[in-house]
Motif scaffolding. Structure first.
Motif, PDB file in Angstrom:
ATOM      1  N   LYS A   6       0.810  -1.227   0.000  1.00  0.00           N
ATOM      2  CA  LYS A   6       0.000   0.000   0.000  1.00  0.00           C
ATOM      3  C   LYS A   6       0.844   1.279   0.000  1.00  0.00           C
ATOM      4  CE  LYS A   6      -4.482  -1.617   1.027  1.00  0.00           C
ATOM      5  NZ  LYS A   6      -4.355  -2.925   1.707  1.00  0.00           N
ATOM      6  N   LEU A   7       2.066   1.177   0.531  1.00  0.00           N
ATOM      7  CA  LEU A   7       2.910   2.376   0.565  1.00  0.00           C
ATOM      8  C   LEU A   7       3.241   2.869  -0.856  1.00  0.00           C
ATOM      9  CD1 LEU A   7       4.168   4.264   2.671  1.00  0.00           C
ATOM     10  CD2 LEU A   7       6.219   2.846   2.648  1.00  0.00           C
ATOM     11  N   ASN A   8       3.247   1.974  -1.835  1.00  0.00           N
ATOM     12  CA  ASN A   8       3.541   2.378  -3.229  1.00  0.00           C
ATOM     13  C   ASN A   8       2.610   3.489  -3.703  1.00  0.00           C
ATOM     14  OD1 ASN A   8       5.463   0.304  -3.411  1.00  0.00           O
ATOM     15  ND2 ASN A   8       3.962  -1.164  -4.210  1.00  0.00           N
ATOM     16  N   SER A   9       1.319   3.338  -3.399  1.00  0.00           N
ATOM     17  CA  SER A   9       0.365   4.360  -3.841  1.00  0.00           C
ATOM     18  C   SER A   9       0.280   5.512  -2.845  1.00  0.00           C
ATOM     19  CB  SER A   9      -1.024   3.749  -4.062  1.00  0.00           C
ATOM     20  OG  SER A   9      -1.907   4.732  -4.568  1.00  0.00           O
ATOM     21  N   ALA A  10       0.448   5.214  -1.555  1.00  0.00           N
ATOM     22  CA  ALA A  10       0.363   6.284  -0.548  1.00  0.00           C
ATOM     23  C   ALA A  10       1.393   7.379  -0.831  1.00  0.00           C
ATOM     24  CB  ALA A  10       0.583   5.698   0.851  1.00  0.00           C
ATOM     25  N   ILE A  11       2.621   6.971  -1.163  1.00  0.00           N
ATOM     26  CA  ILE A  11       3.680   7.941  -1.446  1.00  0.00           C
ATOM     27  C   ILE A  11       3.283   8.796  -2.653  1.00  0.00           C
ATOM     28  CG2 ILE A  11       6.092   8.190  -2.216  1.00  0.00           C
ATOM     29  CD1 ILE A  11       5.885   7.229   0.674  1.00  0.00           C
ATOM     30  N   ALA A  12       2.786   8.136  -3.694  1.00  0.00           N
ATOM     31  CA  ALA A  12       2.412   8.864  -4.908  1.00  0.00           C
ATOM     32  C   ALA A  12       1.249   9.823  -4.623  1.00  0.00           C
ATOM     33  CB  ALA A  12       2.037   7.874  -6.011  1.00  0.00           C
ATOM     34  N   GLN A  13       0.248   9.360  -3.907  1.00  0.00           N
ATOM     35  CA  GLN A  13      -0.915  10.216  -3.646  1.00  0.00           C
ATOM     36  C   GLN A  13      -0.550  11.411  -2.766  1.00  0.00           C
ATOM     37  OE1 GLN A  13      -4.782   8.451  -2.874  1.00  0.00           O
ATOM     38  NE2 GLN A  13      -4.026   6.450  -3.492  1.00  0.00           N
ATOM     39  N   ALA A  14       0.292  11.183  -1.765  1.00  0.00           N
ATOM     40  CA  ALA A  14       0.710  12.296  -0.904  1.00  0.00           C
ATOM     41  C   ALA A  14       1.490  13.316  -1.743  1.00  0.00           C
ATOM     42  CB  ALA A  14       1.559  11.787   0.254  1.00  0.00           C
ATOM     43  N   TYR A  15       2.352  12.811  -2.612  1.00  0.00           N
ATOM     44  CA  TYR A  15       3.139  13.706  -3.471  1.00  0.00           C
ATOM     45  C   TYR A  15       2.224  14.588  -4.335  1.00  0.00           C
ATOM     46  CZ  TYR A  15       5.929  15.312  -7.410  1.00  0.00           C
ATOM     47  OH  TYR A  15       6.502  16.104  -8.371  1.00  0.00           O
ATOM     48  N   PHE A  16       1.284  13.978  -5.026  1.00  0.00           N
ATOM     49  CA  PHE A  16       0.432  14.761  -5.945  1.00  0.00           C
ATOM     50  C   PHE A  16      -0.469  15.737  -5.187  1.00  0.00           C
ATOM     51  CE2 PHE A  16       1.491  11.135  -8.787  1.00  0.00           C
ATOM     52  CZ  PHE A  16       2.100  11.876  -9.793  1.00  0.00           C
ATOM     53  N   ASN A  17      -0.932  15.354  -4.017  1.00  0.00           N
ATOM     54  CA  ASN A  17      -1.733  16.284  -3.211  1.00  0.00           C
ATOM     55  C   ASN A  17      -0.889  17.469  -2.739  1.00  0.00           C
ATOM     56  OD1 ASN A  17      -4.722  15.550  -2.524  1.00  0.00           O
ATOM     57  ND2 ASN A  17      -3.650  13.593  -2.656  1.00  0.00           N
ATOM     58  N   LYS A  18       0.332  17.179  -2.335  1.00  0.00           N
ATOM     59  CA  LYS A  18       1.243  18.251  -1.908  1.00  0.00           C
ATOM     60  C   LYS A  18       1.473  19.213  -3.074  1.00  0.00           C
ATOM     61  CE  LYS A  18       4.114  20.223   0.933  1.00  0.00           C
ATOM     62  NZ  LYS A  18       3.703  20.713   2.276  1.00  0.00           N
ATOM     63  N   GLN A  19       1.745  18.651  -4.268  1.00  0.00           N
ATOM     64  CA  GLN A  19       1.962  19.474  -5.459  1.00  0.00           C
ATOM     65  C   GLN A  19       0.766  20.377  -5.728  1.00  0.00           C
ATOM     66  OE1 GLN A  19       5.328  18.982  -5.907  1.00  0.00           O
ATOM     67  NE2 GLN A  19       4.840  19.352  -8.057  1.00  0.00           N
TER      68      GLN A  19
END
Ligand code: PLP
Length: 454
Positions: free
Chosen positions: A111-124
């Motif tokens: 699950k961390l694979n997508s969590a990292i990506a989603q947090a990144y795009f939300n931050k952006q």
């Protein structure tokens, strides 16, 4: 010495996610509003940032992984591939058994694979807070850590029964700085309504999603994040299958069959979709098998129909296999597989017979998990035990037939926070539960757009 671990160097972390939509025989069915009309993607802006919506509706085959995301992936990726020599020996099978080990991430699962990506795009996108749901706690803990890495506040609605049963997953989320609430709560309209009708309601993923979505839709600085089911989540997981292909290539192998546990469908898709690309290009066609619990058999016994992703009906309607959005899950121990629906993409591929699905009973999954752990050491998550059951059964069939198939499965996570479930199995207190036919039929009456006319 036999090779048991197949490793890649950090530079081989994939540079792109693979989008299976580009290779589907038919375009995906559009999400619809409660009125049954196709939904404009902008309707999703209330709960997701634009960059995530772009991924959700994209038909591009390859989507670049931002460097900042790849850099964090380096903490545990490429994840190892193992050959289960000792398990093969114990089973006495001519089959070769390989597994991709996603349990090595800090949160203990894929699950961390997508969590990292989603947090990144939300931050952006300038977002400050994320809300989410968690059942067994694997997704909540992954998003807690990802939020911490990108400086986002995370509030997790955790299904009440898991909140009580798995206190250490809760402490894990709190350690990583997230706020964790037992759902249903008194904080949302949806939670209050459910508690008013049923004060002892144990919660469900569907209810927790309603609460998290309701909160995100009501605040400008907050978006919602989902740990499975949606196209962009499946997309992020495709690094698993891309790495797996390279690792098998290194030892001159190609799988005849691929197995993964299936809840919402993200780890299955992550491992299987990159191999489906081979089938699409006419190259090779491994059999891809999604394995679900007999107690929550959305693909194998659900209706292929438009349904809500949550209990309250706040999400768009998606065409998927569903047991009904008001499904109250039996308390099985593979919490990550207790969802009423399945991903639209996985559902479509199953409907078009490009993938297979089977269901397995609970006790047999723990039995398989224990056999596996006694050979390979790793104690698998109860969810992962579903794939292991299916692989062991196939390996035993190979023993009968003398076929030396190459089998690959996803070890989606470890079971270190699930030892209470193992205890139950070991003390003989675990039960099997087959989802009743009456409940499958009853769900028909609650499908928002009824059954599909085909
Ligand atoms: C969440 C979870 C699953 C099921 O979810 P998918 O989205 O179907 O992958 C399987 N295994 C583990 C370890 C999980 O945490």
């Amino acid at each position: 010495m036999k090779q048991t671990r197949i490793l890649l160097s950090e530079s081989e972390i994939p540079t792109h996610w693979y989008n299976v939509v580009a290779d589907l025989p038919k375009p995906p069915a559009p999400p619809r509003g409660p009125d049954g009309e196709p939904l404009d993607p902008s309707a999703m802006l209330a709960i997701f940032p634009e960059n995530i919506i772009e991924q959700e509706i994209s038909a591009e085959r390859w989507i670049a992984i931002p460097e900042a995301v790849r850099e964090i992936y380096q903490q545990w990726r490429p994840s190892p591939m193992h050959r289960a020599h000792r398990l093969e020996q114990v089973l006495g099978t001519p089959a070769k058994i390989f597994y991709k080990n996603e349990s090595v991430s800090a949160s203990g699962s894929h699950k961390l694979n997508s969590a990292i990506a989603q947090a990144y795009f939300n931050k952006q996108a300038g977002i400050k807070r994320l809300t989410t749901e968690t059942g067994a706690g694997q997704w909540g803990s992954s998003l807690a850590l990802a939020g911490q890495m990108f400086g986002l506040d995370v509030r997790v609605y955790m299904v009440n029964v898991s909140y009580q049963q798995k206190p250490f997953r809760r402490s894990m989320m709190q350690t990583w700085g997230a706020e964790v609430l037992a759902s249903p709560t008194e904080l949302t309209r949806c939670g209050r309504k459910i508690l008013a009708d049923d004060p002892g309601n144990p919660g469900s993923l569907g209810i927790a999603i309603s609460e998290a979505v309701e909160e995100a839709a009501g605040r400008d600085d907050t978006k919602y994040s989902l740990g499975s089911v949606l196209n962009h989540v499946l997309l992020h997981q495709t690094i698993i299958g891309q790495e797996a292909k390279k690792q098998l290539e290194q030892v001159g192998e190609y799988p005849d069959m691929i197995f993964a546990p299936c809840g919402g469908g993200s780890n299955f898709a992550g491992l299987a979709f990159p191999f489906l690309a081979d089938a699409a290009s006419g190259d090779k066609a491994p059999r891809l098998v999604a394995v679900e619990p007999a107690s929550c058999p959305s693909l194998t016994r659900g209706h292929y129909a438009y349904d809500f992703g949550d209990t309250e009906g706040l999400t768009p309607l998606t065409l998927m296999y569903t047991l009904g959005h008001d499904f109250m899950p039996p308390s099985i121990h593979a919490g990550g597989l207790r969802y009423h629906g399945a991903s639209a993409l996985v559902s479509q591929l199953y409907h078009e017979k490009l993938i297979e699905a089977i269901s397995v009973p609970q006790i047999a999954t723990f039995e398989a998990g224990i056999t596996f752990s006694r050979c390979e050491g790793i104690i698998p998550a109860p969810e992962s035990c579903h794939a292991i059951r299916a692989v062991i059964d196939e390996a035993l069939r190979c023993k009968e037939s003398g076929e030396a198939k190459t089998l690959l499965f996803n070890l989606s996570g470890h079971g270190h926070f699930d030892m209470a479930s193992y205890d139950k199995y070991l003390s003989g207190d675990l039960e099997n539960y087959a989802y009743p036919e009456a409940a499958v039929n009853a769900a028909l009456a609650h499908l928002p757009l009824g059954e599909l006319a085909e």
